[in-house]
Design an enzyme around this catalytic site. Structure first.
Site, PDB file in Angstrom:
ATOM      1  N   PRO A   1       0.834  -1.200   0.000  1.00  0.00           N
ATOM      2  CA  PRO A   1       0.000   0.000   0.000  1.00  0.00           C
ATOM      3  C   PRO A   1       0.871   1.254   0.000  1.00  0.00           C
ATOM      4  O   PRO A   1       1.777   1.395   0.818  1.00  0.00           O
ATOM      5  CB  PRO A   1      -0.794  -0.135   1.305  1.00  0.00           C
ATOM      6  CG  PRO A   1      -0.834  -1.604   1.573  1.00  0.00           C
ATOM      7  CD  PRO A   1       0.490  -2.123   1.092  1.00  0.00           C
ATOM      8  N   GLU A   2       0.591   2.148  -0.942  1.00  0.00           N
ATOM      9  CA  GLU A   2       1.366   3.371  -1.070  1.00  0.00           C
ATOM     10  C   GLU A   2       0.525   4.538  -0.564  1.00  0.00           C
ATOM     11  O   GLU A   2      -0.533   4.333   0.029  1.00  0.00           O
ATOM     12  CB  GLU A   2       1.821   3.534  -2.519  1.00  0.00           C
ATOM     13  CG  GLU A   2       2.681   2.354  -2.990  1.00  0.00           C
ATOM     14  CD  GLU A   2       3.143   2.452  -4.433  1.00  0.00           C
ATOM     15  OE1 GLU A   2       3.057   3.555  -5.014  1.00  0.00           O
ATOM     16  OE2 GLU A   2       3.600   1.435  -4.983  1.00  0.00           O
TER      17      GLU A   2
ATOM     18  N   LYS B   1       3.394   6.893   4.477  1.00  0.00           N
ATOM     19  CA  LYS B   1       2.581   5.673   4.448  1.00  0.00           C
ATOM     20  C   LYS B   1       2.166   5.221   5.846  1.00  0.00           C
ATOM     21  O   LYS B   1       1.700   4.094   6.021  1.00  0.00           O
ATOM     22  CB  LYS B   1       3.354   4.557   3.749  1.00  0.00           C
ATOM     23  CG  LYS B   1       3.748   4.896   2.316  1.00  0.00           C
ATOM     24  CD  LYS B   1       4.578   3.788   1.697  1.00  0.00           C
ATOM     25  CE  LYS B   1       5.120   4.210   0.339  1.00  0.00           C
ATOM     26  NZ  LYS B   1       5.947   3.160  -0.286  1.00  0.00           N
TER      27      LYS B   1
ATOM     28  N   ARG C   1      13.419  -4.067  -7.589  1.00  0.00           N
ATOM     29  CA  ARG C   1      12.016  -3.715  -7.825  1.00  0.00           C
ATOM     30  C   ARG C   1      11.761  -3.645  -9.323  1.00  0.00           C
ATOM     31  O   ARG C   1      12.596  -3.161 -10.094  1.00  0.00           O
ATOM     32  CB  ARG C   1      11.668  -2.357  -7.197  1.00  0.00           C
ATOM     33  CG  ARG C   1      12.024  -2.207  -5.728  1.00  0.00           C
ATOM     34  CD  ARG C   1      11.206  -3.113  -4.825  1.00  0.00           C
ATOM     35  NE  ARG C   1       9.790  -2.799  -4.881  1.00  0.00           N
ATOM     36  CZ  ARG C   1       9.209  -1.830  -4.156  1.00  0.00           C
ATOM     37  NH1 ARG C   1       9.945  -1.054  -3.369  1.00  0.00           N
ATOM     38  NH2 ARG C   1       7.904  -1.632  -4.228  1.00  0.00           N
TER      39      ARG C   1
END
Length: 275
Positions: free
Chosen positions: A2-3, A58, A264
């Protein structure tokens, strides 16, 4: 993970539910999260009122009259309202029980966090998890000049500079790829080589991308749902490059490419995005 849009969507979803309400009890079924949940936390919070539901980067910040509870959703977590009588399912590790509502933290990978920062420890902004975070992307001070000054002398690739979170917070892997596409910048470009004009475009692209994501309730690729249990729609509606390797660019038709940067996945259009 979740960003910022997912965390802000969650914050908005729970704000009106819990702010000004008294926590009846905190139920901890699994304390072994990224950092162990303090065993004294349920007793510290029982009977206390939530004064404010905030966010920094976040991190969700639940303000009580004697400190701040820090909640992080980790890699795969969600915080949502559930019926009080609903039995906890696997990975439902923590409940916040109010007279009128129950919030449940669901975190399959247990990389999330539920921490406590007492007022006597000083301002919450000085907490080690928050002290080095960059500017918020919707802060009026955030613009191309801010980015250009930060990138000066930075040899790291521009995408990795964004992910570091010390220039601007909340631009995680999905939205970094999408923002760089909007700005027309190749993600492999050294941060120090991005001109002032391109930094202007990038700052605007970051804001536009995150605004679209907020309007869509965030992105759901696997586990994330908002406070009401609804998945985010950004990825399905707006994603231009992320997880579209081999598919035609929506602008020029060239195949979207995938590469790995800092372990990533990065997605970009080699035609639209220039070094």
């Amino acid at each position: 993970m979740p960003e910022l849009p997912e965390v802000e969507t969650t914050r908005r979803g729970i704000d009106t539910v819990i702010t000004g309400r008294t926590l009846r009890r905190l139920v901890v079924r699994e304390a072994r999260m990224r950092w162990p949940i303090p065993p004294a936390l349920p007793d510290l919070l029982a009977g206390r009122t939530v004064l404010e539901c905030g966010r920094r980067g976040k991190y969700l910040l639940l303000r009580f009259d004697h400190g701040v509870q820090i909640v992080h959703l980790g890699m795969s977590g969600s915080l949502r309202r559930v019926p009080e009588q609903e039995a906890p399912r696997k990975h439902g590790h923590v409940d916040w029980v109010f007279d009128h509502a129950v919030l449940r933290l669901h975190d399959p990978r247990r990389f999330g966090a539920v921490l406590w920062h007492p007022d006597e420890a000083g301002p919450i902004a000085a907490h080690p998890l928050l002290a080095r975070l960059g500017i918020e992307p919707f802060d009026p001070r955030f613009d191309g000049r801010w980015l250009h000054a930060y990138f000066r002398g930075r040899r790291v690739a521009i995408k990795q500079a964004l992910l570091a979170g010390d220039a601007v917070v909340g631009v995680g892997n999905i939205y970094a790829s999408e923002s760089l596409f909007r700005a027309g910048i190749d993600p492999r470009t050294a941060a120090q080589r991005v001109s002032a004009a391109r930094c202007d475009r990038l700052a605007a692209a970051i804001r536009a991308t995150l605004s679209d994501a907020l309007d869509s309730g965030g992105s759901t690729l696997r586990d994330y749902v908002g406070a009401s249990g609804e998945p985010g729609a950004y990825f399905a509606i707006h994603a231009a490059v992320y997880e579209r390797a081999g598919l035609p660019c929506r602008v020029c038709g060239a195949p979207i490419r995938r590469l790995v940067q800092g372990q990533r996945a990065t997605y970009f259009c080699p035609s639209c995005q220039k070094r």
